[in-house]
Design a protein around this motif. Structure first.
Motif, short mmCIF file in Angstrom:
data_model
loop_
_atom_site.label_atom_id
_atom_site.label_comp_id
_atom_site.label_asym_id
_atom_site.label_seq_id
_atom_site.Cartn_x
_atom_site.Cartn_y
_atom_site.Cartn_z
N MET A 10 0.85 -1.19 0.00
CA MET A 10 0.00 0.00 0.00
C MET A 10 0.88 1.24 0.00
O MET A 10 1.88 1.29 0.74
CB MET A 10 -0.92 0.03 1.22
N GLY A 11 0.51 2.21 -0.79
CA GLY A 11 1.22 3.49 -0.80
C GLY A 11 0.49 4.52 0.03
O GLY A 11 -0.74 4.51 0.13
N PHE A 12 1.25 5.43 0.63
CA PHE A 12 0.65 6.48 1.44
C PHE A 12 0.32 7.72 0.62
O PHE A 12 -0.25 8.66 1.16
CB PHE A 12 1.58 6.85 2.59
N TYR A 13 0.70 7.72 -0.65
CA TYR A 13 0.37 8.80 -1.56
C TYR A 13 -0.09 8.18 -2.87
O TYR A 13 0.38 7.12 -3.27
CB TYR A 13 1.57 9.73 -1.79
N SER A 14 -0.98 8.88 -3.54
CA SER A 14 -1.51 8.33 -4.80
C SER A 14 -0.42 8.21 -5.85
O SER A 14 -0.40 7.26 -6.64
CB SER A 14 -2.65 9.24 -5.31
N GLN A 15 0.53 9.16 -5.88
CA GLN A 15 1.63 9.06 -6.85
C GLN A 15 2.51 7.86 -6.55
O GLN A 15 2.97 7.16 -7.46
CB GLN A 15 2.46 10.34 -6.83
N THR A 16 2.75 7.60 -5.27
CA THR A 16 3.57 6.44 -4.90
C THR A 16 2.88 5.14 -5.28
O THR A 16 3.52 4.21 -5.79
CB THR A 16 3.86 6.46 -3.39
N ALA A 17 1.57 5.05 -5.03
CA ALA A 17 0.83 3.84 -5.38
C ALA A 17 0.84 3.60 -6.87
O ALA A 17 0.99 2.45 -7.33
CB ALA A 17 -0.61 3.94 -4.86
N ALA A 18 0.69 4.64 -7.66
CA ALA A 18 0.72 4.48 -9.12
C ALA A 18 2.10 4.03 -9.60
O ALA A 18 2.22 3.18 -10.49
CB ALA A 18 0.34 5.80 -9.79
N LYS A 19 3.16 4.57 -8.99
CA LYS A 19 4.51 4.19 -9.38
C LYS A 19 4.81 2.74 -9.00
O LYS A 19 5.42 1.99 -9.76
CB LYS A 19 5.51 5.14 -8.72
N LEU A 20 4.37 2.33 -7.80
CA LEU A 20 4.58 0.95 -7.38
C LEU A 20 3.76 -0.03 -8.22
O LEU A 20 4.21 -1.14 -8.51
CB LEU A 20 4.22 0.80 -5.90
#
Length: 394
Positions: free
Chosen positions: A138-148
């Protein structure tokens, strides 16, 4: 027109209980009227209809007692500034579905549980089935989740599942590979620093299933690699199919596999095991046999789907893959790898006396299956994690 007295009491009680995060499923309200300007009510717990997250509130004239069952903590496998890896239990949905009016959700959602546990809003990177356990990023930011999520779809990304399936597939793997000297999991998994058991993995026979799966009435490409760990056959010579018997024949053979998904389709592993190998996962009510599932539930106590996401690896991000060239390298750009140990409900079933040889043979092939569950309980900084982390470093 003025509302009746009991309607105002009910709305007030519903508001108070809702603000305290209590459920109203299966609760009987008994009002005692208004005394000294305060609302006195009694909520009786129905044991058969309440779930584990419900509460019992009893109000008397002098005191009020509230009993609430605490929710189980979700184990944290890895906690970083921009993402977290958790071990999802079986029977927990990834996100909350929209319930019908007047019907509460049957079980809590993982997304909400993590948000309350860490005081940070998570964004899902991938999903697991409701009855499947294992590692979830799980990402804590939407940009991080999209990148992962983009890195997870890369060809070099690795997702390994442990599956307990019906039937003895030892001969099938031998015929496919010629012998049990195929590929070792240590060749797939990156060398973890300080992992002495990584080099102890033996080579496993491999079967690749390239079979399209229908998604939304469209046939899409799906590919899965299956690795043989161990098998056991508990069928007696006298257990033959008797069409005149009242009870039909039940296959008492099991196989433990490691599955690697090359594509991410809905129920991909479950469908490939059922259609290509004719060996559905134990506990699969949709693609399996309810009679076989009931037999193993009563024998070894496995009351869940025999599928666990055991290992996740994301390749490091290159500089050219970033959105902006000026972006600084963060912890989520490095190599991400994590092992989610088998949960207690899964290992207890594998440790059963009937499956002793199955588990011992699997440990010889992959010793890391016996890793004990763990939980990083120090990661509760909440929304101020970045600021506190910088202060501690300075």
């Amino acid at each position: 027109m003025r509302r009746p007295q009991y309607i105002r009491y009910f709305l007030l009680a519903h508001h108070v209980i809702r603000m305290e995060s209590f459920a109203l499923v299966g609760i009987n309200l008994r009002f005692r009227g208004e005394i000294h300007g305060g609302l006195h009510l009694q909520i009786l717990n129905d044991v058969h209809s309440m779930d584990s997250n419900s509460a019992t509130v009893v109000s008397d004239n002098n005191s009020t007692q509230i009993f609430e069952r605490k929710r189980e903590r979700i184990p944290i496998l890895s906690y970083e500034d921009n993402y977290v890896i958790v071990s999802k239990p079986a029977g927990v949905s990834m996100h909350r579905n929209v319930p019908r009016w007047g019907h509460a959700a049957k079980s809590p959602a993982l997304e909400k549980l993590i948000q309350k546990q860490l005081s940070r809003k998570p964004y899902l990177v991938h999903r697991l089935d409701h009855r499947t356990s294992g590692a979830v990023i799980m990402g804590f930011y939407s940009q991080t989740a999209a990148k992962l999520h983009a890195r997870l779809r890369d060809e070099e990304a690795v997702k390994l599942y442990v599956a307990l399936v019906r039937g003895d597939l030892r001969e099938s793997f031998q015929n496919a590979g010629g012998n049990l000297c195929g590929e070792a999991l240590s060749d797939i998994m990156s060398k973890a620093s300080g992992d002495a058991t990584n080099s102890m993995s033996s080579k496993l026979a491999k079967i690749t299933v390239d079979f399209p799966i229908e998604v939304g009435r469209i046939q899409k490409e799906a590919k899965t690699d299956f690795y043989f760990l161990s098998s056991i056959d508990l069928n007696c010579p006298s257990d033959e199919i008797d069409y005149q018997a009242e009870l039909p024949f039940t296959n008492k053979a099991l196989t433990l596999l490691v599955c690697r998904t090359r594509t991410g389709r809905t129920h991909q592993i479950r469908r490939h095991l059922r259609k290509a190998l004719n060996s559905p996962i134990i506990g699969d009510s949709e693609h399996g046999d309810s009679r076989v599932n009931r037999f193993w539930k009563e024998t070894i106590g496995l009351n869940r789907l025999g599928l666990h996401c055991w290992y996740i690896e994301l390749p490091p991000m290159n500089c050219g893959d970033r959105v902006n060239a000026d972006d600084k390298k963060t912890s989520d750009d490095d190599l991400i790898q994590c092992i989610a140990p088998l949960p207690d409900d899964f290992t207890n079933a594998l440790h059963h006396g009937e499956l002793k040889h199955l588990w011992e043979e699997a440990l010889q092939a992959e010793p890391r299956l016996k890793l004990a569950p763990f939980d990083e309980k120090g990661c509760t900084f909440g929304r101020h994690y970045r600021r506190k982390n910088n202060i501690s470093r300075g």
